[in-house]
Structures are given as C-alpha cells and as structure tokens.
Design an enzyme around this catalytic site. Structure first.
Site, PDB file in Angstrom:
ATOM      1  N   GLU A   1     -35.840  -5.785   6.469  1.00 38.35           N
ATOM      2  CA  GLU A   1     -36.168  -6.265   5.109  1.00 38.35           C
ATOM      3  C   GLU A   1     -35.651  -5.249   4.062  1.00 38.35           C
ATOM      4  OE1 GLU A   1     -39.611  -7.871   2.244  1.00 38.35           O
ATOM      5  OE2 GLU A   1     -40.048  -7.082   4.172  1.00 38.35           O
TER       6      GLU A   1
ATOM      7  N   ASP B   1     -36.413 -11.452   1.672  1.00 40.46           N
ATOM      8  CA  ASP B   1     -37.524 -11.744   0.834  1.00 40.46           C
ATOM      9  C   ASP B   1     -36.646 -11.624  -0.529  1.00 40.46           C
ATOM     10  OD1 ASP B   1     -39.583 -10.838  -1.143  1.00 40.46           O
ATOM     11  OD2 ASP B   1     -40.856 -10.358   0.448  1.00 40.46           O
TER      12      ASP B   1
ATOM     13  N   GLN C   1     -38.984 -14.717   3.246  1.00 46.07           N
ATOM     14  CA  GLN C   1     -39.981 -14.633   2.537  1.00 46.07           C
ATOM     15  C   GLN C   1     -39.994 -14.970   0.955  1.00 46.07           C
ATOM     16  OE1 GLN C   1     -41.123 -10.406   3.920  1.00 46.07           O
ATOM     17  NE2 GLN C   1     -42.693 -11.547   5.082  1.00 46.07           N
TER      18      GLN C   1
ATOM     19  N   GLU D   1     -45.590 -14.570   0.957  1.00 45.78           N
ATOM     20  CA  GLU D   1     -46.060 -13.232   0.643  1.00 45.78           C
ATOM     21  C   GLU D   1     -46.145 -12.924  -0.938  1.00 45.78           C
ATOM     22  OE1 GLU D   1     -45.036  -9.158   3.077  1.00 45.78           O
ATOM     23  OE2 GLU D   1     -43.462  -9.745   1.587  1.00 45.78           O
TER      24      GLU D   1
END
Length: 263
Positions: free
Chosen positions: A143, A178, A204, A240
C-alpha cells in the site's frame, strides 16, 4: 454495491476491542479488518468473528516496534530475520482466521540508507513473503502511504507499487489502493482505478481532508462506488477512516449503500 469491511483499529474505538465486532455487525458491515491481530490469540479472534458471522478480510504483517514509530520492516536491511519470522507468525493467524489478504508494510527508510539499497531489501523481503504466502493460498498486498501522514515511508506512489509488482511477477502480490492516501499524493482516482484495476487486491477509503467518513470531504465516493461496480471490482472495500464524532453517528453513508445485516 461493493462489500464494506469495518476497520476496527479506527472504527468503534468507543468500545473495547472484542465489542467492536458486535457493533460492526449491528451497523451493517459485511466483513472485518484491522491493523494487527497479535495482541490476541487466533482462537479468540476467530470466536469473535464467528459470533457475529463476519469474515476476516485483512490484517498487517508484523510491522516492528509500532509504539516507537516503526511502520514496517520490509525495506530495512538489518531487520530481515525479524521480517521473515513475522511472515510465519502472520500465516499462523491467517490459517485460523481465514483471510486471504495480508498487508506488508514497507517501512520508513532510515536516514543514510540509499533508495537503491532499500528497494533491493524490499524486493527480497516481498519475494520471501509472497512465496511463503503462496504455500498457504494467501495474497500479499502493498500500500502506498502519503508522506504527510507518514513522513519517510518508502512506498508512496501507485506507479511505484505497480513497478514493484511487475518486477517481482508474483500472482499473489497485489496493490492495496487506499483512496485517501492516493488523493493526498497523486489524485486522479478514477483514472488510477481504471488503469490499475487488475493490480488491485484491496481498496480502502476515507475522505480528504481530515480522513473522516466517505461523505465528509472532497472525494465523491458515490461516483467511485458506482465506478468500481462498473469496472467489475469483486473485492472488499475497507473503511479505514477516523469518525468525526462517534462511529455510529457517522454511519448514514453506509445505510445508503447496504441494508442492515441479519445474523
């Protein structure tokens, strides 16, 4: 609509950790993720999941001394033995909890360590992790994380992550995309989703600025959720984010997309 997993390291923190599973299920989330499972036994975590009929989606490989500011070991040449030991510990948890996905944090590149040396170490460690994960039918995700929230983090750009995935050429190495971090560093969210969908193993979300709920900020998540459906993304979306108030008060966005779960 996508499948939403509650990240219990950020959501429902008003409650002790075991109770967060209960509240996530009651709120309508379909799965669970969190940063680390290692404060609890695999059996404890599995029981909390089973009690709520929730699947484990994702957790991180051991990431070093978190309370001292470490954010992963994979790019650190002097920590490779510890990294490898952590891979095996993570597999033991995954074998009990049943999650396919595990996130390998790259780490913060120390001052004086060249990018080339850090990259060589990172590639070696990712090769080791993916080879072990393949033996357990697991997938390793990497990530990119923005340098404003995590200064010095080795992996910061989607392009950089995809180059690493191509270099290693492992089918069980995927991009953990993300959207909050990507917005802060590079933008072009829709374009990146379209371009790199085949590399993405997990998404995310949080909005920007503030890293709060999806409906609070500059990112049009209604558009993005419909886009990932249109593109055929079949994976999970991990929530998240940092609730602006209590977790429950900020869940109106979820009710728009997913009906209440029943056990």
């Amino acid at each position: 609509m996508p499948k939403f997993a509650a990240n219990l390291s950020m959501l429902f923190t008003e409650y002790e950790f075991p109770k967060r599973f209960v509240h996530a299920a009651a709120a309508g989330f379909s799965g669970i993720e969190y940063l680390f499972p290692y404060d609890y036994t695999p059996a404890q975590l599995k029981q909390w999941l089973d009690d709520q009929s929730l699947p484990q989606v994702l957790f991180n490989l051991p990431a070093g001394r978190w309370d001292q500011g470490e954010r992963g070991l994979a790019c650190l040449p002097d920590r490779q033995t510890e990294f490898q030991e952590g891979v095996h510990i993570a597999m033991e948890y995954a074998n009990t909890l049943g999650n396919e996905l595990m996130h390998c944090m790259a780490g913060i590149r120390p001052e004086g360590l060249s990018y080339t040396k850090a990259l060589d170490t990172y590639l070696t460690n990712l090769a080791y992790a993916t080879d072990i994960a393949a033996q357990h039918n697991r997938v390793i995700c990497i990530e990119p994380i923005n340098p404003y929230d995590m200064p010095g983090y080795f992996l910061q750009q989607s392009e950089q992550a995809v180059e690493i995935i191509n270099e290693l050429n492992r089918t069980n190495l995927k991009l953990q995309y993300d959207i909050y971090h990507a917005q802060r560093v590079e933008g072009h969210i829709s374009h990146t989703l379209e371009r790199f969908l085949t590399y993405i193993g997990h998404i995310q979300i949080a909005n920007s600025p503030g890293r709060h709920e999806p409906h609070l900020g500059e990112i049009n998540y209604d558009f993005i959720f419909h886009l990932v459906d249109h593109l055929g993304y079949a994976g999970w979306i991990g929530c998240e984010y940092l609730p602006a108030a209590t977790t429950a008060e900020g869940l109106s966005w979820l009710r728009r997309y997913q009906p209440q779960r029943t056990k």
